[in-house]
Design a protein around this motif. Structure first.
Motif, PDB file in Angstrom:
ATOM      1  N   ARG A  21    -134.600 -30.687  67.721  1.00  0.00           N
ATOM      2  CA  ARG A  21    -135.210 -31.973  67.847  1.00  0.00           C
ATOM      3  C   ARG A  21    -134.934 -32.570  66.591  1.00  0.00           C
ATOM      4  O   ARG A  21    -134.875 -33.831  66.616  1.00  0.00           O
ATOM      5  CB  ARG A  21    -136.760 -31.704  67.696  1.00  0.00           C
ATOM      6  CG  ARG A  21    -137.723 -32.751  67.855  1.00  0.00           C
ATOM      7  CD  ARG A  21    -139.021 -32.400  68.081  1.00  0.00           C
ATOM      8  NE  ARG A  21    -139.311 -32.066  69.484  1.00  0.00           N
ATOM      9  CZ  ARG A  21    -139.864 -30.618  69.674  1.00  0.00           C
ATOM     10  NH1 ARG A  21    -140.180 -30.006  68.394  1.00  0.00           N
ATOM     11  NH2 ARG A  21    -140.042 -30.202  70.891  1.00  0.00           N
ATOM     12  N   ARG A  22    -134.935 -32.048  65.465  1.00  0.00           N
ATOM     13  CA  ARG A  22    -134.446 -32.585  64.421  1.00  0.00           C
ATOM     14  C   ARG A  22    -133.073 -33.135  64.215  1.00  0.00           C
ATOM     15  O   ARG A  22    -132.759 -34.209  63.736  1.00  0.00           O
ATOM     16  CB  ARG A  22    -134.598 -31.739  63.005  1.00  0.00           C
ATOM     17  CG  ARG A  22    -136.120 -31.546  62.504  1.00  0.00           C
ATOM     18  CD  ARG A  22    -136.091 -30.494  61.331  1.00  0.00           C
ATOM     19  NE  ARG A  22    -135.861 -29.176  61.785  1.00  0.00           N
ATOM     20  CZ  ARG A  22    -135.618 -28.073  60.820  1.00  0.00           C
ATOM     21  NH1 ARG A  22    -136.156 -28.383  59.623  1.00  0.00           N
ATOM     22  NH2 ARG A  22    -135.110 -26.893  61.556  1.00  0.00           N
ATOM     23  N   TRP A  23    -132.273 -32.434  64.856  1.00  0.00           N
ATOM     24  CA  TRP A  23    -130.700 -32.995  65.013  1.00  0.00           C
ATOM     25  C   TRP A  23    -130.983 -34.131  65.782  1.00  0.00           C
ATOM     26  O   TRP A  23    -130.194 -35.255  65.590  1.00  0.00           O
ATOM     27  CB  TRP A  23    -129.847 -31.899  65.784  1.00  0.00           C
ATOM     28  CG  TRP A  23    -129.399 -30.928  64.797  1.00  0.00           C
ATOM     29  CD1 TRP A  23    -129.865 -29.631  64.201  1.00  0.00           C
ATOM     30  CD2 TRP A  23    -128.422 -30.873  63.860  1.00  0.00           C
ATOM     31  NE1 TRP A  23    -129.351 -29.133  63.301  1.00  0.00           N
ATOM     32  CE2 TRP A  23    -128.062 -29.730  63.082  1.00  0.00           C
ATOM     33  CE3 TRP A  23    -127.199 -31.892  63.844  1.00  0.00           C
ATOM     34  CZ2 TRP A  23    -127.015 -29.432  62.122  1.00  0.00           C
ATOM     35  CZ3 TRP A  23    -126.112 -31.615  62.941  1.00  0.00           C
ATOM     36  CH2 TRP A  23    -126.180 -30.437  61.952  1.00  0.00           C
ATOM     37  N   ILE A  24    -131.663 -34.311  67.056  1.00  0.00           N
ATOM     38  CA  ILE A  24    -131.753 -35.197  67.987  1.00  0.00           C
ATOM     39  C   ILE A  24    -132.210 -36.637  67.111  1.00  0.00           C
ATOM     40  O   ILE A  24    -131.790 -37.777  67.414  1.00  0.00           O
ATOM     41  CB  ILE A  24    -132.472 -34.766  69.078  1.00  0.00           C
ATOM     42  CG1 ILE A  24    -131.970 -33.875  70.058  1.00  0.00           C
ATOM     43  CG2 ILE A  24    -132.985 -36.290  69.877  1.00  0.00           C
ATOM     44  CD1 ILE A  24    -130.405 -34.251  70.513  1.00  0.00           C
ATOM     45  N   HIS A  25    -133.124 -36.338  66.492  1.00  0.00           N
ATOM     46  CA  HIS A  25    -133.792 -37.397  65.595  1.00  0.00           C
ATOM     47  C   HIS A  25    -132.754 -38.041  64.767  1.00  0.00           C
ATOM     48  O   HIS A  25    -132.463 -39.357  64.584  1.00  0.00           O
ATOM     49  CB  HIS A  25    -134.968 -37.126  64.657  1.00  0.00           C
ATOM     50  CG  HIS A  25    -136.218 -36.977  65.722  1.00  0.00           C
ATOM     51  ND1 HIS A  25    -137.409 -35.911  65.407  1.00  0.00           N
ATOM     52  CD2 HIS A  25    -136.394 -37.006  66.791  1.00  0.00           C
ATOM     53  CE1 HIS A  25    -138.216 -35.844  66.250  1.00  0.00           C
ATOM     54  NE2 HIS A  25    -137.671 -36.442  67.083  1.00  0.00           N
ATOM     55  N   ALA A  26    -131.954 -37.125  64.089  1.00  0.00           N
ATOM     56  CA  ALA A  26    -130.769 -37.547  63.101  1.00  0.00           C
ATOM     57  C   ALA A  26    -129.773 -38.402  63.757  1.00  0.00           C
ATOM     58  O   ALA A  26    -129.442 -39.440  63.266  1.00  0.00           O
ATOM     59  CB  ALA A  26    -130.396 -36.583  62.176  1.00  0.00           C
ATOM     60  N   LEU A  27    -129.322 -37.812  65.059  1.00  0.00           N
ATOM     61  CA  LEU A  27    -128.411 -38.728  65.758  1.00  0.00           C
ATOM     62  C   LEU A  27    -128.841 -39.874  66.361  1.00  0.00           C
ATOM     63  O   LEU A  27    -128.124 -40.923  66.468  1.00  0.00           O
ATOM     64  CB  LEU A  27    -127.738 -37.555  66.924  1.00  0.00           C
ATOM     65  CG  LEU A  27    -127.067 -36.473  66.420  1.00  0.00           C
ATOM     66  CD1 LEU A  27    -126.868 -35.523  67.648  1.00  0.00           C
ATOM     67  CD2 LEU A  27    -125.842 -36.508  65.847  1.00  0.00           C
ATOM     68  N   GLY A  28    -130.255 -39.806  66.623  1.00  0.00           N
ATOM     69  CA  GLY A  28    -130.684 -41.290  66.926  1.00  0.00           C
ATOM     70  C   GLY A  28    -130.628 -42.264  65.993  1.00  0.00           C
ATOM     71  O   GLY A  28    -130.428 -43.462  66.365  1.00  0.00           O
ATOM     72  N   VAL A  29    -130.911 -41.961  64.621  1.00  0.00           N
ATOM     73  CA  VAL A  29    -130.750 -42.784  63.509  1.00  0.00           C
ATOM     74  C   VAL A  29    -129.534 -43.213  63.463  1.00  0.00           C
ATOM     75  O   VAL A  29    -129.030 -44.513  63.256  1.00  0.00           O
ATOM     76  CB  VAL A  29    -131.470 -42.080  62.261  1.00  0.00           C
ATOM     77  CG1 VAL A  29    -131.161 -43.105  61.124  1.00  0.00           C
ATOM     78  CG2 VAL A  29    -132.903 -41.900  62.351  1.00  0.00           C
ATOM     79  N   VAL A  72    -128.609 -47.382  63.625  1.00  0.00           N
ATOM     80  CA  VAL A  72    -128.049 -47.833  62.490  1.00  0.00           C
ATOM     81  C   VAL A  72    -126.813 -48.124  62.654  1.00  0.00           C
ATOM     82  O   VAL A  72    -125.904 -49.140  62.313  1.00  0.00           O
ATOM     83  CB  VAL A  72    -128.290 -46.896  61.239  1.00  0.00           C
ATOM     84  CG1 VAL A  72    -127.860 -47.523  60.108  1.00  0.00           C
ATOM     85  CG2 VAL A  72    -129.863 -46.802  61.100  1.00  0.00           C
ATOM     86  N   GLY A  73    -126.082 -47.005  63.357  1.00  0.00           N
ATOM     87  CA  GLY A  73    -124.633 -47.335  63.257  1.00  0.00           C
ATOM     88  C   GLY A  73    -124.132 -48.367  64.341  1.00  0.00           C
ATOM     89  O   GLY A  73    -123.316 -49.341  63.997  1.00  0.00           O
ATOM     90  N   SER A  74    -124.636 -48.532  65.506  1.00  0.00           N
ATOM     91  CA  SER A  74    -124.609 -49.704  66.344  1.00  0.00           C
ATOM     92  C   SER A  74    -124.896 -51.003  65.835  1.00  0.00           C
ATOM     93  O   SER A  74    -124.107 -52.107  65.927  1.00  0.00           O
ATOM     94  CB  SER A  74    -125.098 -49.343  67.702  1.00  0.00           C
ATOM     95  OG  SER A  74    -126.767 -49.356  67.568  1.00  0.00           O
ATOM     96  N   ALA A  75    -126.031 -51.040  65.182  1.00  0.00           N
ATOM     97  CA  ALA A  75    -126.313 -52.405  64.577  1.00  0.00           C
ATOM     98  C   ALA A  75    -125.501 -52.599  63.357  1.00  0.00           C
ATOM     99  O   ALA A  75    -124.946 -53.713  63.314  1.00  0.00           O
ATOM    100  CB  ALA A  75    -127.962 -52.268  63.859  1.00  0.00           C
ATOM    101  N   SER A  76    -125.041 -51.699  62.525  1.00  0.00           N
ATOM    102  CA  SER A  76    -124.196 -51.911  61.481  1.00  0.00           C
ATOM    103  C   SER A  76    -122.631 -52.354  61.979  1.00  0.00           C
ATOM    104  O   SER A  76    -121.934 -53.252  61.533  1.00  0.00           O
ATOM    105  CB  SER A  76    -123.795 -50.618  60.658  1.00  0.00           C
ATOM    106  OG  SER A  76    -125.000 -50.357  60.020  1.00  0.00           O
ATOM    107  N   VAL A  77    -122.149 -51.841  62.953  1.00  0.00           N
ATOM    108  CA  VAL A  77    -120.849 -52.164  63.798  1.00  0.00           C
ATOM    109  C   VAL A  77    -120.705 -53.414  64.396  1.00  0.00           C
ATOM    110  O   VAL A  77    -120.191 -54.166  64.218  1.00  0.00           O
ATOM    111  CB  VAL A  77    -120.533 -51.041  64.932  1.00  0.00           C
ATOM    112  CG1 VAL A  77    -119.467 -51.547  65.681  1.00  0.00           C
ATOM    113  CG2 VAL A  77    -120.184 -49.979  64.123  1.00  0.00           C
TER     114      VAL A  77
END
Length: 404
Positions: A118-126, A130-135
């Motif tokens: 779950r913690r990995w999924i939360h991190a990948l969600g961030v 953030v990545g898509s918005a930044s791109v």
């Protein structure tokens, strides 16, 4: 590429093939772009995209040796870094690529969901948000200052880069559909197995009680009656001897019932784990047992119980049928829990033996997400092997290779 990618062999087949498809698509795109560059289309946008693709390929290759020790998380981290590099570099060089690069930033989340906690999924969600918005923001910022405004340069870069993203997305959709079909088939099969295994367990318990404790208790009742008659006749020495035998029989019945209770579910397994429970079982075995344990730590109750009862069933079969002089039980904790039970007994022909016991073991292991294999032949001994997926922080299991 088999050698450099051998570290991926321990991963789930779907994840392994996804990584290889991604690497193949990146390599193909890089070759196409390099060929275009060599033919004379030497523009800055092409150079930047080439450098980004080569770096992304290197990141993917680096994950292979790391997967041997760290499993799926290493692959997901490498895929994430590769995707972010591809997205940022591609957008910087060619802003019109932003629809593709935005999609690429979300791929690690879609890929990682079945394999990490779950913690990995939360991190990948961030990372995805953030990545898509930044791109997208980077594309808008770079669009007025595009490295090259020639339409055919942008067209070449898009044509070379697009297959990588499309291949990954198509594979994700196909894999999700295949998994749903497989799970549906497994659910139908598991319902049948549950009934069969439960019936077999009840028959086994009834047989153990009837042939063991029940017969001894009947014999004890006869001894008690004989002792009563001896006392009534005044033969105290005979009565004392019978009472002594009765006490010994009582201790044996208590021991047998205790062993039976341990077979149902040993408290040591819950309190101290798989290794301690197997050490206790090995000490009580009438056939010498050698335990070989490496890197085994506490895992989920379901996995520990499945491993313990499969090994216990195998040791029981060795004692009853194998005529073996020794048994070797091997436990490994990395990259995921696995075990093997090997004896030097007479072996058997699987076609002539009822599969009831093996069916129960396979059902237990399958319920814990693992797989079980049996190797045996007359005169060659028997080897039982089991493998389980790694535990995840959310209590679920990492999928594992279930290919035959």
């Amino acid at each position: 590429m088999r050698g450099p990618l051998s570290g991926w062999d321990s991963l789930d087949p779907a994840l392994r093939w996804l990584l290889r498809i991604n690497l193949g698509a990146l390599t193909t795109a890089t070759v196409l772009l390099a060929a275009t560059y060599a033919l004379g289309f030497r523009h800055t946008a092409v150079e930047i995209d080439l450098a980004v693709m080569v770096a992304a390929i290197v990141l993917m290759l680096v994950t292979s040796p790391l997967c041997r020790r760290h499993g799926a998380p290493a692959a997901i981290v490498g895929l994430t870094l590769s995707a972010l590099l591809f997205a940022a570099g591609g957008t910087w060089a060619t802003p019109v690529l932003s629809p593709l690069t935005v999609l690429v930033t979300m791929v690690p989340l879609l890929v990682g969901f079945p394999y990490v906690g779950r913690r990995w999924i939360h991190a990948l969600g961030v990372v995805a948000v953030v990545g898509s918005a930044s791109v997208a923001a980077l594309a808008e910022w770079r669009r007025p200052d595009a490295v090259n405004d020639l339409w055919w340069v942008n067209a070449i870069v898009i044509a070379a880069s697009l297959p990588a993203g499309v291949a990954v997305v198509v594979f994700l959709v196909r894999d999700a559909y295949t998994r749903l079909q497989d799970q549906s088939s497994q659910l139908v099969e598991s319902r049948t197995r549950i009934v069969e295994v439960a019936d077999a367990a009840r028959r086994s318990l009834e047989r153990d009680l009837h042939d063991g404790a029940q017969q001894r208790l009947l014999a004890m009742s006869v001894t008690i009656e004989r002792a009563r008659k001896e006392l009534a006749a005044g033969r105290h020495e005979g009565a004392a001897a019978l009472l002594g035998r009765l006490a010994a029989d009582n201790r044996e019945v208590v021991t047998e019932l205790r062993e039976l209770a341990r077979g149902i579910y040993p408290p040591l397994l819950t309190e101290r784990g798989l290794v301690a429970a197997l050490q206790s079982t090995a000490r009580r075995s009438t056939v010498p047992v050698t335990l070989d344990v490496v890197d085994v730590e506490r895992t989920s109750r379901q996995v520990e119980a499945a491993a313990y009862f499969c090994i216990l069933e195998a040791l029981t079969n060795v004692t009853k049928h194998a005529e073996a002089s020794e048994v070797r039980v091997t436990l490994r904790g990395r990259p995921h829990l696995s075990f093997s039970v090997r004896d030097d007994g007479r072996g058997f022909d699987r076609g002539r033996v009822s599969a009831g016991g093996l069916l129960g073991m396979e059902a237990r292991v399958a319920a814990a997400g693992g797989r079980l294999t049996l190797e045996t032949a007359p005169g060659r001994g028997t080897v039982l092997r089991g493998e389980f997926p790694g535990d995840r922080p959310d209590g679920r299991h990492e999928p594992m290779d279930t290919a035959g």
